[in-house]
Write an enzyme that holds these catalytic residues in place. Structure first.
Site, PDB file in Angstrom:
ATOM      1  N   GLN A  40      16.292  32.595  33.598  1.00 47.98           N
ATOM      2  CA  GLN A  40      15.176  32.289  34.182  1.00 47.98           C
ATOM      3  C   GLN A  40      14.032  33.286  34.532  1.00 47.98           C
ATOM      4  OE1 GLN A  40      15.257  29.926  37.495  1.00 47.98           O
ATOM      5  NE2 GLN A  40      17.838  30.629  38.043  1.00 47.98           N
ATOM      6  N   TYR A  70      11.579  18.782  52.616  1.00 48.59           N
ATOM      7  CA  TYR A  70      12.533  18.738  51.475  1.00 48.59           C
ATOM      8  C   TYR A  70      13.763  18.883  51.790  1.00 48.59           C
ATOM      9  CZ  TYR A  70      14.189  20.247  46.808  1.00 48.59           C
ATOM     10  OH  TYR A  70      15.053  20.373  45.430  1.00 48.59           O
ATOM     11  N   GLN A  71      14.403  19.922  51.851  1.00 46.44           N
ATOM     12  CA  GLN A  71      15.807  20.497  52.250  1.00 46.44           C
ATOM     13  C   GLN A  71      16.283  19.678  53.195  1.00 46.44           C
ATOM     14  OE1 GLN A  71      16.599  24.454  50.720  1.00 46.44           O
ATOM     15  NE2 GLN A  71      14.899  25.339  51.173  1.00 46.44           N
ATOM     16  N   ASP A  90      28.423  20.366  44.241  1.00 47.51           N
ATOM     17  CA  ASP A  90      26.643  21.273  44.438  1.00 47.51           C
ATOM     18  C   ASP A  90      26.082  20.650  44.808  1.00 47.51           C
ATOM     19  OD1 ASP A  90      25.167  22.223  42.633  1.00 47.51           O
ATOM     20  OD2 ASP A  90      24.991  20.110  40.750  1.00 47.51           O
ATOM     21  N   GLU A 110      25.773  27.299  41.253  1.00 50.52           N
ATOM     22  CA  GLU A 110      24.666  27.941  40.718  1.00 50.52           C
ATOM     23  C   GLU A 110      24.578  28.862  39.743  1.00 50.52           C
ATOM     24  OE1 GLU A 110      21.033  28.047  41.914  1.00 50.52           O
ATOM     25  OE2 GLU A 110      20.890  29.356  40.179  1.00 50.52           O
ATOM     26  N   ASP A 141      28.142  27.065  35.223  1.00 55.46           N
ATOM     27  CA  ASP A 141      27.106  26.028  35.021  1.00 55.46           C
ATOM     28  C   ASP A 141      26.866  24.771  35.923  1.00 55.46           C
ATOM     29  OD1 ASP A 141      25.149  24.787  32.986  1.00 55.46           O
ATOM     30  OD2 ASP A 141      26.703  23.410  32.730  1.00 55.46           O
ATOM     31  N   GLY A 142      26.614  24.171  36.272  1.00 56.14           N
ATOM     32  CA  GLY A 142      27.235  22.972  37.121  1.00 56.14           C
ATOM     33  C   GLY A 142      27.531  21.791  36.799  1.00 56.14           C
ATOM     34  N   ASP A 160      20.444  19.357  43.043  1.00 52.25           N
ATOM     35  CA  ASP A 160      19.677  19.733  43.409  1.00 52.25           C
ATOM     36  C   ASP A 160      18.563  21.266  42.465  1.00 52.25           C
ATOM     37  OD1 ASP A 160      16.646  21.132  44.901  1.00 52.25           O
ATOM     38  OD2 ASP A 160      18.284  22.861  45.681  1.00 52.25           O
ATOM     39  N   TYR A 223       3.399  20.347  46.596  1.00 52.59           N
ATOM     40  CA  TYR A 223       4.085  20.203  45.474  1.00 52.59           C
ATOM     41  C   TYR A 223       2.330  19.152  44.843  1.00 52.59           C
ATOM     42  CZ  TYR A 223       8.353  20.882  46.030  1.00 52.59           C
ATOM     43  OH  TYR A 223      10.018  21.390  46.184  1.00 52.59           O
TER      44      TYR A 223
END
Lengths: 287, 287
Positions: A40, A70-71, A90, A110, A141-142, A160, A223
């Site tokens: 990314q 949020y968290q 995860d 992650e 990879d999750g 998440d 957001y």
């Protein structure tokens, strides 16, 4: 800077273009980081109103000044709802998990090392969760990770990842992935993840969870809509009553977090399940 | 188009610049109205996501798709909290007042005729409230109006004006104006208004209300923060328990409104008073 070019530029401003036909724009006081990994493109900048903002691939992830809402909700809506949660899977909300002293083992998966490095450097109060001795970090990879764990391994799994974000979109909407998660959970185990749109599709996919399926929400001003939704699912067994938390947070036990939660409490937990009727209809939650 | 020039222009986009350092921008599919009265500049345009949007003097007032959350809460938080409300004063939320059959007389004071004409033309489902036979429209300045009414004239007064908007800012922050309103209310009468910032100052000014003073909130996605706050104040007498509504809306009595409310219900009423601790601290509501 492909994502930054999507809209005509305000010099020195950043446009978050999560939704078609509208955008939230921020004056960038100072660009702190702009890098690209194999997964990314990540941008971090300072603002006057929201503190530091982190933007992976052109979608706002968090702002320093309201990340807590949020968290905290993502973690405590799940961990306060079942007795004695011990093993989490995860997820990236380590600081908040750290407040739960019943937890014995936390796996965090992650895919992108760059993200962890950037958070540790620019958001130390958020990345403090990595210092919890119960934490086990898996860089992979999750989906592959969740397929590799033994059946019934976890009490709680927190996802998440935003469905809207690039390649992860298809994965999260995919029934097979949700089935893998359900398998990785013990009976009466809990999955919590966030969802912003396509609630009807999401709920349809969640039918593979044989216990409880609920929808809750919280307000996160940064957001575009100012709100975020959460799906709460449990596997077979006596239904988990998400709406009435059975664990209260202990204000003296904050793990590695510096100070108590800023948003979450037991009253907020219960009220998060009340939704204006209009939103419910818009989001097809009645179906 | 002075207000539209405040920020560098996206051709065909509109920037709502309510807060410094950030903005919410909308693609204007079609401009429906742009006019100037002696009091303000008003812009109405069509969007793909929010329906029609009305913007007086550069600050977003409402979008067709989420106006209900704001307007229903502004009215029903007040009118459901006291027994048998009969007379309402200043305000623009006529469609929602219309659902309350106990109300016998409604005065609406609006300084600007242009606003009423534009709403009737472009937002007929919102402006439908003007058709209620209990409605009395006064085209004049709200402060002069409130100073002219007899003491104790009203059960309920709703103030629908943004403190951030130009000249009305000073008036709303002004203790003298709040004192005039308190005088216009009967004992145990109720004032409800919305507030987005400077909550500490607002609460300090509200001390002239000798009954109850409360803060509630609702989510309105189109506003930059996605949320809006409400102040609820009552005059002397036994405290009004705003948090526990005593009147339920009758789903069969909607006055001139076409259909039942989309956001408000008794549960939402009660939960609107729970606020994440972090927001409370930010907004100094504890002082």
């Amino acid at each position: 800077m492909e994502h930054l070019k999507t809209y005509p530029a305000f010099p020195g401003w950043y446009a978050d273009v999560s939704w078609p036909g509208e955008a939230h724009i921020y004056k960038m006081e100072k660009i702190l980081f702009h890098g690209k990994s194999e997964f990314q493109e990540l941008l971090v900048f300072e603002t006057s109103r929201h503190g530091k903002i982190a933007i992976p691939d052109g979608y706002i992830q968090l702002t320093e000044n309201d990340e807590f809402a949020y968290q905290e909700m993502l973690i405590h809506l799940a961990l306060c709802s079942i007795p004695n949660p011990k093993k989490g899977g995860d997820g990236g909300i380590l600081r908040e998990i750290s407040r739960h002293s019943s937890v014995e083992h936390i796996d965090i998966c992650e895919i992108d090392k760059m993200v962890i490095h950037v958070y540790k450097k620019f958001f130390p109060d958020i990345a403090v969760g990595y210092e919890d001795p119960r934490m086990h970090v898996h860089i992979r990879d999750g989906v592959a990770f969740i397929n590799s764990v033994p059946e019934g391994a976890y009490d709680v799994i927190i996802l998440d990842a935003f469905p809207a974000m690039g390649h992860s979109a298809d994965v999260l909407a995919d029934k097979c992935f949700l089935e893998s998660i359900a398998k990785a959970l013990r009976p009466r185990g809990v999955l919590l993840w966030h969802t912003n749109s396509e609630v009807a599709d999401t709920i349809a996919n969640c039918k593979i969870f044989k216990g409880s399926v609920n929808y809750a929400w919280a307000t996160v001003p940064a957001y575009v809509s100012g709100a975020i939704g959460f799906m709460l699912c449990s596997t077979e067994g006596p239904p988990v009553n998400f709406k009435h938390p059975i664990n209260k947070l202990n204000p003296e036990k904050n793990g590695v977090a510096k100070g108590p939660p800023k948003f979450y409490n037991s009253e907020i937990h219960a009220t998060a399940f009340f939704c204006g009727q209009g939103w419910l209809i818009q989001q097809d939650i009645h179906k």
